[in-house]
Design an enzyme around this catalytic site. Structure first.
Site, PDB file in Angstrom:
ATOM      1  N   ASP A  79       0.811  -1.215   0.000  1.00  0.00           N
ATOM      2  CA  ASP A  79       0.000   0.000   0.000  1.00  0.00           C
ATOM      3  C   ASP A  79       0.849   1.272   0.000  1.00  0.00           C
ATOM      4  OD1 ASP A  79      -1.934  -1.887   0.382  1.00  0.00           O
ATOM      5  OD2 ASP A  79      -2.776  -0.994   2.190  1.00  0.00           O
TER       6      ASP A  79
ATOM      7  N   HIS B   4       3.927  -2.109   2.981  1.00  0.00           N
ATOM      8  CA  HIS B   4       3.997  -0.776   2.370  1.00  0.00           C
ATOM      9  C   HIS B   4       5.313  -0.639   1.616  1.00  0.00           C
ATOM     10  CE1 HIS B   4       1.146  -0.578   5.674  1.00  0.00           C
ATOM     11  NE2 HIS B   4       0.525   0.363   4.990  1.00  0.00           N
TER      12      HIS B   4
ATOM     13  N   HIS C 131      -5.785   9.096   0.765  1.00  0.00           N
ATOM     14  CA  HIS C 131      -5.680   8.295   1.990  1.00  0.00           C
ATOM     15  C   HIS C 131      -6.591   8.769   3.110  1.00  0.00           C
ATOM     16  CE1 HIS C 131      -3.735   5.593   4.900  1.00  0.00           C
ATOM     17  NE2 HIS C 131      -3.255   4.983   3.841  1.00  0.00           N
TER      18      HIS C 131
HETATM   19 NI    NI Z   1      -2.511   3.031   3.537  1.00  0.00          NI
END
Ligand code: NI
Length: 446
Positions: free
Chosen positions: A259, A399, A314
């Protein structure tokens, strides 16, 4: 002997000089990304910004971010018993066009209610002349600002009538008159000059920010010709690698997902490592980042990895009104499509939170192995967590904005490679004969 020294010394000197020049060159080109994530009991924050290694730009960005962070923390510290977690998001968008860097820092805070409070800070930087510039730099001559004012006024009034609103003419004039502070946020799009007026600048707070686009045809004696964007630019057709799935039946499957990217520097480390494990992964990217990391996004897609949506900025969709939530999704689809030519087919909403009132029009892909990579920033911990919890059909959350995360993912692949195939979400669903349904949540696929 002497002869050899005579040859070797100049060679060493040349190598050192070349390395030094290369380092300077890199330093000038390099943009380092800073990503800060915090998730506390009372608040969460996510701050992303680039460092340009240019004092003129970096100092301004840092000051803006520090001031806003301080203000947010003041509110957090003075509040008890909040019903929803407070949220601070600072994201940076960077576009480069005709020798100008367009930098927008978007600051959004959620401290209760149905809205995020939005603020931006824009910088326009002339790369060749190494200086920050403003709207005047883009205008043709001294009369142009006045012409721009008339056009802007006209388009705001037209916007009001097309949306059945009634703006006060004097207010609109005040907010569009030829002053620098009235034109602090503008960009050049395929259609024309887009100007954004902050809430309360040309109409009431309830009307929100007002965006207008003045077509280039109307700007021929206002804007310097070289800033007109060529609108014949077509999105190139990208044909991604597709693999024959029939040979992926005999082992367990696991989907590594990443992400908050893409991020040129760290996503590259991951992509470079994947081929060794015949691995494909899934990226849930942020719309606001795809433009400034477009090359690495194209590469990820071309190499057969899946590109999903992680929304534009986000935000926590759960606390947003319907229009804002839909914008977060649609703007991301458009941004991704403008780079790779197709819309994303899956979405992972930030914090795993959905807004029940809106149709995402995509399957919602969550996770069942959380590495907490953003918290520990430790590649060994990331790898251990994946290996310890790995199972057939699992979806792993990471991430790719952190080096420790992508390195940890590759370490885990090394340890799992005999037992598992590393597949995208789309591949996993196909191999397991499962049709992913729009608006349904998937924590794993089995
Ligand atoms: Ni995120």
């Amino acid at each position: 002997m002497k002869k050899a020294v005579k040859i070797i010394i100049p060679i060493i000197v040349i190598i050192i000089l070349a390395a030094f020049t290369y380092f300077l060159f890199l330093r000038k080109q390099l943009i380092k990304e800073v990503s800060i994530i915090k998730n506390e009991e009372k608040y969460s924050l996510k701050i992303d910004y680039p460092i340009f290694y240019n004092k003129k730009i970096d100092d301004k960005i840092k000051k803006y971010i520090n001031d806003n962070k301080k203000n947010f923390m003041k509110i957090v510290d003075s509040t008890n018993n909040a019903t929803s977690k407070y949220n601070l998001l600072i994201q940076t968008e960077v576009h480069k066009n005709n020798g100008i860097l367009y930098i927008t820092i978007l600051n959004e805070t959620y401290t209760g209610g149905a809205h995020y409070i939005k603020d931006y800070y824009n910088l326009y930087y002339d790369i060749e002349n190494d200086k920050l510039v403003d709207i005047n730099y883009f205008l043709k001559d001294e009369n142009a600002f006045n012409k721009l004012y008339k056009l802007a006024h006209y388009h705001v009034i037209e916007y009001a009538s097309s949306t059945n609103k009634n703006f006060d003419d004097a207010w609109v004039r005040r907010g569009t008159e030829p002053k620098l502070e009235n034109y602090s946020y503008f960009t050049f799009t395929n259609k024309g000059l887009k100007i954004i007026f902050k809430p309360y600048q040309v109409a009431s707070y309830a009307d929100g920010e007002i965006k207008i686009t003045i077509p280039y045809e109307e700007l021929t004696d206002v804007i310097k010709d070289r800033f007109v964007v060529n609108n014949n630019k077509k999105v190139e057709k990208l044909i991604p690698e597709i693999r024959d799935l029939s040979k992926y039946q005999d082992k367990k499957l696991i989907a590594f997902t990443f992400d908050d990217g893409p991020n040129t520097e760290t996503t590259k480390i991951l992509l470079d490592g994947l081929s060794k494990y015949d691995a494909k992964v899934t990226f849930f990217v942020l719309g606001n980042r795809v433009n400034r990391h477009n090359e690495i996004l194209k590469r990820a897609y071309l190499e057969g990895n899946q590109i999903g949506s992680h929304t534009y900025n986000h935000k926590n969709l759960k606390v947003l009104d319907n229009v804002s939530a839909l914008n977060e999704i649609n703007d991301t689809n458009n941004a991704i499509k403008s780079i790779i030519g197709v819309n994303p087919k899956i979405i992972r909403p930030p914090y795993g939170n959905v807004n029940k009132n809106i149709d995402m029009a995509m399957p919602i892909v969550l996770w069942n192995i959380d590495t907490l990579d953003w918290k520990y920033r430790d590649k060994n911990k990331v790898a251990d967590e994946i290996v310890k919890n790995a199972h057939d059909g699992a979806i792993v959350l990471m991430h790719d904005i952190y080096k420790s995360s992508v390195e940890g993912a590759l370490m885990a692949m090394e340890r799992l490679k005999d037992e598992y195939y590393f597949v995208t979400i789309e591949e996993m669903a196909a191999l397991k004969n499962i049709k992913l349904e729009n608006n349904s949540k998937y924590f794993n696929i089995k």
